[in-house]
Scaffold this motif. Structure first.
Motif, short mmCIF file in Angstrom:
data_model
loop_
_atom_site.label_atom_id
_atom_site.label_comp_id
_atom_site.label_asym_id
_atom_site.label_seq_id
_atom_site.Cartn_x
_atom_site.Cartn_y
_atom_site.Cartn_z
N SER A 37 25.56 -79.31 21.13
CA SER A 37 24.46 -80.10 19.76
C SER A 37 25.57 -80.97 18.19
O SER A 37 26.48 -80.54 18.11
CB SER A 37 24.44 -78.87 18.85
OG SER A 37 22.98 -79.16 18.27
N GLU A 38 24.74 -81.30 17.41
CA GLU A 38 25.08 -82.68 16.86
C GLU A 38 25.41 -81.25 15.77
O GLU A 38 25.98 -81.33 14.60
CB GLU A 38 24.72 -83.52 16.30
CG GLU A 38 24.46 -84.18 17.16
CD GLU A 38 23.05 -85.75 16.93
OE1 GLU A 38 23.31 -85.61 15.99
OE2 GLU A 38 23.36 -86.60 17.75
N LEU A 39 24.27 -80.12 15.66
CA LEU A 39 24.03 -79.29 14.71
C LEU A 39 25.78 -78.06 14.60
O LEU A 39 25.83 -78.19 13.13
CB LEU A 39 22.98 -78.52 14.46
CG LEU A 39 21.94 -79.24 14.51
CD1 LEU A 39 20.50 -78.96 14.91
CD2 LEU A 39 21.58 -79.84 13.15
N GLY A 40 26.46 -77.92 15.91
CA GLY A 40 27.04 -77.27 15.86
C GLY A 40 26.82 -75.78 15.70
O GLY A 40 25.76 -75.09 16.54
N TRP A 41 27.24 -75.34 14.67
CA TRP A 41 27.37 -73.94 14.37
C TRP A 41 25.72 -73.31 13.13
O TRP A 41 25.31 -72.73 13.25
CB TRP A 41 28.47 -73.02 13.54
CG TRP A 41 29.77 -72.78 14.67
CD1 TRP A 41 30.59 -73.75 14.92
CD2 TRP A 41 29.73 -72.07 15.77
NE1 TRP A 41 31.41 -72.88 15.57
CE2 TRP A 41 30.43 -71.84 16.42
CE3 TRP A 41 28.75 -71.28 16.03
CZ2 TRP A 41 31.16 -71.57 17.09
CZ3 TRP A 41 29.22 -70.08 17.23
CH2 TRP A 41 30.56 -70.09 17.68
N LEU B 260 22.87 -65.68 22.75
CA LEU B 260 24.13 -66.35 23.38
C LEU B 260 23.34 -67.31 24.47
O LEU B 260 23.67 -69.00 24.74
CB LEU B 260 23.82 -65.93 25.30
CG LEU B 260 24.79 -65.90 26.20
CD1 LEU B 260 26.47 -66.19 25.92
CD2 LEU B 260 24.70 -65.19 27.98
N VAL B 261 22.01 -67.69 24.21
CA VAL B 261 21.08 -69.33 24.24
C VAL B 261 22.05 -70.47 23.27
O VAL B 261 22.36 -71.46 23.69
CB VAL B 261 19.94 -69.19 24.27
CG1 VAL B 261 19.01 -70.16 23.62
CG2 VAL B 261 19.35 -68.11 24.91
N TYR B 262 21.79 -69.79 22.38
CA TYR B 262 22.84 -71.16 21.00
C TYR B 262 24.16 -71.02 20.98
O TYR B 262 25.06 -71.66 20.94
CB TYR B 262 22.20 -70.28 19.31
CG TYR B 262 20.35 -70.52 19.56
CD1 TYR B 262 20.07 -71.87 19.24
CD2 TYR B 262 19.81 -69.57 19.68
CE1 TYR B 262 18.83 -71.14 18.65
CE2 TYR B 262 18.04 -68.81 19.44
CZ TYR B 262 17.45 -70.12 18.59
OH TYR B 262 16.20 -70.23 18.65
N LEU B 263 24.96 -69.60 21.68
CA LEU B 263 26.24 -69.54 21.16
C LEU B 263 26.67 -71.05 22.74
O LEU B 263 27.47 -71.98 22.26
CB LEU B 263 26.69 -68.28 22.13
CG LEU B 263 28.15 -68.44 22.27
CD1 LEU B 263 29.02 -68.70 20.72
CD2 LEU B 263 28.83 -66.55 22.56
N ILE B 264 26.38 -71.27 23.34
CA ILE B 264 26.07 -72.41 24.76
C ILE B 264 26.15 -73.85 24.04
O ILE B 264 26.64 -74.26 24.58
CB ILE B 264 25.64 -71.51 26.26
CG1 ILE B 264 25.81 -70.29 26.39
CG2 ILE B 264 25.58 -72.67 27.19
CD1 ILE B 264 25.19 -69.39 27.55
#
Length: 290
Positions: free
Chosen positions: A94-98, A85-89
């Motif tokens: 983020s410039e990195l996206g997925w 969830l930390v990364y999903l939000i």
């Protein structure tokens, strides 16, 4: 303090809905800390990169579980929900996206380890002396964070003060809060205090230095070893012009000792000066010509 201890470390009716809600809250909070630029290089960013706060969450789950299996499963599910969830939000921000999820691999490995750690950690509730040995790896992880953040505090003070104090207090107080046996409390607190003292001395005797090259000859400015370079405020560190064999050219090298803003001056043999604003952080910097 005793009532708070009994409530937090064994007095919570920890149902599965509570675990899931807590995991969502922890994940959202951590993501927000990572997204807000003003919180970078502060105590609030610690939860996004190191273990100490997550260790506390794990201990709370363990101490309020009903069995080894209940402890292992709840620790596993808590981290299985909170970490992705930390990364999903963060993805939309983020410039990195997925691609940001490539960093989740590291945390996923630790998530898998949460089940055995929670299962074994439950034995701390028996209050035996060997329960402290189960707790000890968690104190070691917290101690490593203390070493990191106390060094960051010295470099960037007063930033990182809160997380530094948290780590020191946790190393000393975990045995006091978890165990009922007075001998375990006393010995555990003494070991934690000794570890904090030793790590403090280690950092104070080897203060943090950020060693980096600020810019090279020919990138935007021309200089060689006939030029001189200096900082307006020498408390921020030392700078010099060095010849790098790898790049076969001169570079302005810095040994930076504290975060903040100062002025960097590059002076030619004829007295001409090029002045820069230098903004220093613990592991990054920005040089801007005036």
């Amino acid at each position: 303090m005793a009532n708070a201890r009994n409530k937090l470390f064994g007095g919570i009716h920890l149902t599965w809905p509570k675990v899931i809600i807590a995991a969502v809250i922890a994940g959202v909070f951590t993501a927000v800390m990572a997204i807000i630029p003003a919180l970078h290089h502060t105590s609030f960013i610690a939860i996004t990169v190191t273990f100490e706060v997550w260790v506390l969450f794990g201990i709370i789950i363990i101490m309020n579980s009903k069995s080894n299996l209940d402890s292992g499963l709840k620790c596993f599910v808590f981290f299985l929900i909170s970490q992705p969830l930390v990364y999903l939000i963060q993805v939309p921000f983020s410039e990195l996206g997925w691609q940001l999820f490539t960093y989740y691999r590291y945390w996923f490995i630790w998530t898998l380890l949460c089940f055995p750690m929670g299962f074994v950690g439950y034995y701390m509730k028996r209050g035996k002396w060997w329960g402290y040995l189960i707790l000890l790896p968690m104190i070691v992880l917290t101690g490593y964070s203390y070493l990191t953040y106390f060094s960051d505090f010295l470099f960037s003070r007063p930033r990182y003060l809160l997380i530094t104090l948290f780590c020191a207090a946790a190393m000393i107080l975990y045995p006091v809060l978890i165990f009922d046996d007075k001998r375990i409390k006393a010995v555990g607190a003494a070991i934690g205090a000794a570890a904090v003292a030793a790590l403090t001395v280690a950092v104070l005797t080897h203060p943090p230095v950020y060693s980096t090259d600020l810019f090279a000859n020919g990138e935007e400015y021309r200089f060689d070893d006939t030029y001189s370079v200096y900082l307006e405020d020498e408390r921020y560190g030392d700078v010099e012009i060095l010849y790098h064999k790898q790049v076969k050219d001169f570079m302005v090298h810095a040994e930076l000792k504290r975060a903040g803003s100062t002025v960097l001056t590059l002076k030619s043999p004829t007295g001409e000066k090029t002045v820069f604003d230098l903004v220093i952080e613990r592991d990054t910097y920005q040089v801007t010509k005036r």
